[in-house]
Design a protein around this motif. Structure first.
Motif, PDB file in Angstrom:
ATOM      1  N   CYS A  52       0.826  -1.208   0.000  1.00 59.16           N
ATOM      2  CA  CYS A  52       0.000   0.000   0.000  1.00 59.16           C
ATOM      3  C   CYS A  52       0.861   1.259   0.000  1.00 59.16           C
ATOM      4  O   CYS A  52       0.811   2.069   0.939  1.00 59.16           O
ATOM      5  N   PRO A  53       1.662   1.463  -1.039  1.00 62.60           N
ATOM      6  CA  PRO A  53       2.516   2.652  -1.078  1.00 62.60           C
ATOM      7  C   PRO A  53       1.694   3.914  -1.307  1.00 62.60           C
ATOM      8  O   PRO A  53       0.635   3.878  -1.937  1.00 62.60           O
ATOM      9  N   THR A  54       2.197   5.019  -0.797  1.00 59.16           N
ATOM     10  CA  THR A  54       1.577   6.302  -1.107  1.00 59.16           C
ATOM     11  C   THR A  54       2.129   6.788  -2.442  1.00 59.16           C
ATOM     12  O   THR A  54       3.040   6.183  -3.016  1.00 59.16           O
ATOM     13  N   GLY A  55       1.593   7.904  -2.917  1.00 63.63           N
ATOM     14  CA  GLY A  55       2.087   8.469  -4.160  1.00 63.63           C
ATOM     15  C   GLY A  55       3.509   8.979  -4.053  1.00 63.63           C
ATOM     16  O   GLY A  55       4.157   9.252  -5.070  1.00 63.63           O
ATOM     17  N   LYS A  56       4.021   9.096  -2.826  1.00 64.53           N
ATOM     18  CA  LYS A  56       5.385   9.577  -2.617  1.00 64.53           C
ATOM     19  C   LYS A  56       6.421   8.456  -2.684  1.00 64.53           C
ATOM     20  O   LYS A  56       7.625   8.722  -2.683  1.00 64.53           O
ATOM     21  N   ALA A  57       5.983   7.219  -2.719  1.00 63.59           N
ATOM     22  CA  ALA A  57       6.914   6.089  -2.645  1.00 63.59           C
ATOM     23  C   ALA A  57       7.774   5.990  -3.898  1.00 63.59           C
ATOM     24  O   ALA A  57       7.280   6.120  -5.025  1.00 63.59           O
ATOM     25  N   ASP A  58       9.058   5.751  -3.693  1.00 62.22           N
ATOM     26  CA  ASP A  58       9.991   5.527  -4.794  1.00 62.22           C
ATOM     27  C   ASP A  58       9.639   4.204  -5.471  1.00 62.22           C
ATOM     28  O   ASP A  58       9.476   3.182  -4.795  1.00 62.22           O
ATOM     29  N   PRO A  59       9.505   4.169  -6.796  1.00 63.95           N
ATOM     30  CA  PRO A  59       9.175   2.912  -7.484  1.00 63.95           C
ATOM     31  C   PRO A  59      10.148   1.779  -7.170  1.00 63.95           C
ATOM     32  O   PRO A  59       9.748   0.613  -7.099  1.00 63.95           O
ATOM     33  N   GLN A  60      11.430   2.111  -6.973  1.00 62.94           N
ATOM     34  CA  GLN A  60      12.384   1.061  -6.642  1.00 62.94           C
ATOM     35  C   GLN A  60      12.147   0.515  -5.239  1.00 62.94           C
ATOM     36  O   GLN A  60      12.425  -0.654  -4.962  1.00 62.94           O
ATOM     37  N   ALA A  61      11.630   1.351  -4.348  1.00 63.15           N
ATOM     38  CA  ALA A  61      11.281   0.872  -3.012  1.00 63.15           C
ATOM     39  C   ALA A  61      10.119  -0.111  -3.101  1.00 63.15           C
ATOM     40  O   ALA A  61      10.116  -1.164  -2.451  1.00 63.15           O
ATOM     41  N   VAL A  62       9.133   0.228  -3.916  1.00 63.30           N
ATOM     42  CA  VAL A  62       7.995  -0.678  -4.113  1.00 63.30           C
ATOM     43  C   VAL A  62       8.474  -2.000  -4.706  1.00 63.30           C
ATOM     44  O   VAL A  62       8.054  -3.085  -4.275  1.00 63.30           O
ATOM     45  N   ALA A  63       9.379  -1.925  -5.669  1.00 64.53           N
ATOM     46  CA  ALA A  63       9.901  -3.141  -6.300  1.00 64.53           C
ATOM     47  C   ALA A  63      10.656  -4.003  -5.296  1.00 64.53           C
ATOM     48  O   ALA A  63      10.565  -5.237  -5.324  1.00 64.53           O
ATOM     49  N   ALA A  64      11.404  -3.364  -4.391  1.00 67.41           N
ATOM     50  CA  ALA A  64      12.170  -4.125  -3.403  1.00 67.41           C
ATOM     51  C   ALA A  64      11.247  -4.870  -2.444  1.00 67.41           C
ATOM     52  O   ALA A  64      11.486  -6.036  -2.104  1.00 67.41           O
ATOM     53  N   VAL A  65      10.172  -4.210  -2.006  1.00 63.18           N
ATOM     54  CA  VAL A  65       9.243  -4.870  -1.084  1.00 63.18           C
ATOM     55  C   VAL A  65       8.461  -5.962  -1.813  1.00 63.18           C
ATOM     56  O   VAL A  65       8.168  -7.019  -1.243  1.00 63.18           O
ATOM     57  N   ALA A  66       8.141  -5.728  -3.080  1.00 66.03           N
ATOM     58  CA  ALA A  66       7.488  -6.779  -3.868  1.00 66.03           C
ATOM     59  C   ALA A  66       8.395  -7.997  -3.980  1.00 66.03           C
ATOM     60  O   ALA A  66       7.928  -9.146  -3.947  1.00 66.03           O
ATOM     61  N   GLU A  67       9.702  -7.758  -4.080  1.00 72.73           N
ATOM     62  CA  GLU A  67      10.637  -8.884  -4.141  1.00 72.73           C
ATOM     63  C   GLU A  67      10.662  -9.643  -2.819  1.00 72.73           C
ATOM     64  O   GLU A  67      10.746 -10.877  -2.804  1.00 72.73           O
ATOM     65  N   ILE A  68      10.558  -8.925  -1.706  1.00 73.04           N
ATOM     66  CA  ILE A  68      10.469  -9.587  -0.398  1.00 73.04           C
ATOM     67  C   ILE A  68       9.279 -10.547  -0.386  1.00 73.04           C
ATOM     68  O   ILE A  68       9.378 -11.699   0.047  1.00 73.04           O
TER      69      ILE A  68
END
Length: 386
Positions: A159-175
């Motif tokens: 549930c990222p906000t609009g401020k979230a870095d796309p690479q941060a989202v990708a890293a958590v998706a990898e987790i």
């Protein structure tokens, strides 16, 4: 500040998730750690409860975080997973970001909107924070109940906000994927409404049924079968933990419970009106009862099945009588594998007072004859068609 520098680091290119810090070694945190360790991820653990931390380490979930006078680690982790109660996640997140514990941060709480709002209020770096919720759990708590396969095949909400870095989202998706789960991105409010429907309100309903048993007499309880055990299983969860979860998602849960209460009230009124009349089940007076049962069956059919499939196949159940002995299920599954048959699901029915039980094997219809013959030839007591 630490959270500013961690935001800059998020933009760097990194070859996947290699090192993770898990803050909190309860059931979920330790299960995440065990799953990551099974994928050769370097896991470091932190928990103010030294006994919980020690047990998680002894289970092979990781090694303890070395605390030192210098609060900033020399090499930040790729991701920090905060496995703490919802009320403390924002403060734990802020401290972790200030010390530069990781490049990216996530949590595993089952509520999202309130956590996000408080994290923003506290000035957390929202570019590096990607709230998460693995849809897996048990009614048991603590690291001793943790399992590396707890999230296998489950959804993992991001549930990222609009401020979230796309690479941060990708890293958590990898987790999530490393833990065997399927990451799904959705808005925090939508997440909270969804879990109110499929998790939080059902827990309250389970507790409501179980609470009726407190005043039940001993004779009634001796008649308890698998049905009431299934319905009340999650009621065995920690009341304090669930009170906090429900409080943080109060409005969506209350809405679902209000609708459930209306259904139950209509059903109770219909049954009360029919009592003593010897009414036919198809009578108009019992229409609310039939309606609830039909909608219940339809709703059950919408629950995704194995591997998240929306339309679940119609399984055939084969009962197999099994002795209550160590290794029995292992031998049964090995026999099925030898026959080339996949057991889609299994449930165990215990026989009170006897050293026996019944394994209900769920199979695709075209595998029933093959497995029945193979098990019977191997000496198992198989009862297809029962």
């Amino acid at each position: 500040m630490g959270n500013t520098s961690s935001g800059r680091r998020t933009g760097e290119q990194r070859p996947g998730v290699r090192r993770v810090v898990v803050v909190g070694t309860g059931l979920i945190g330790t299960s995440v750690a065990l799953a990551l360790r099974s994928r050769d991820v370097d896991v470091v653990l932190s928990d103010p409860d030294s006994a919980s931390l020690r047990l998680a380490c002894d289970l092979g979930a990781g090694r303890p975080l070395e605390e030192s006078a210098d609060p900033s680690p020399s090499v930040p982790a790729d991701v920090a997973v905060i496995a703490a109660p919802p009320a403390v996640i924002p403060s734990v997140l802020r401290r972790a970001q200030d010390r530069g514990l990781a490049h990216v941060y996530t949590d595993v709480a089952s509520v999202k909107a309130s956590v996000l709002a408080e994290a923003e209020r506290m000035g957390c770096d929202m570019a590096t924070f990607v709230p998460g919720h693995p849809m897996g759990g048990r009614e048991k708590q603590g690291p001793g109940a943790a399992r590396a396969d707890l999230f296998l095949g489950r959804s993992w909400a991001l549930c990222p906000t609009g401020k979230a870095d796309p690479q941060a989202v990708a890293a958590v998706a990898e987790i999530a994927r490393l833990c065997g789960a399927d990451p799904t991105v959705l808005d925090a409010g939508a997440h909270d409404r969804a879990v109110a429907l499929v998790s939080h309100a059902p827990h309250v309903a389970s507790s409501a049924v179980a609470a009726r048993l407190v005043s039940g007499d001993g004779t009634a309880l001796t008649l308890a079968g698998q049905g009431v055990r299934d319905v009340t299983r999650v009621a065995g969860g920690d009341p304090a933990m669930w009170a906090e979860i429900l409080t943080h998602n109060a409005a969506p849960v209350a809405e679902v419970l209000h609708e459930m209460a209306a259904d139950l009230a209509a059903t109770a009124d219909a049954l009360r009106a029919a009592a003593g009349r010897e009414a036919d089940p198809s009578a108009e007076i019992l229409a609310p009862v039939r309606d609830l049962l039909e909608r219940g069956r339809s709703g059950h059919g919408r629950i995704p099945g194995k591997h998240g499939t929306v339309h679940r196949p119609d399984y055939t159940v084969i009962p197999v009588v099994i002795p209550d002995e160590p290794g029995t299920l292992g031998r049964l599954f090995a026999a099925a594998a030898e026959a080339g048959v996949n057991i889609e699901d299994v449930r165990i029915e215990h026989t009170p007072g006897l050293p026996l039980g019944v394994a209900q094997l769920y199979l695709l219809p075209d595998a029933v004859d093959t497995l029945s013959r193979a098990l019977a030839a191997d000496g198992w007591s198989v009862h297809p068609g029962v």
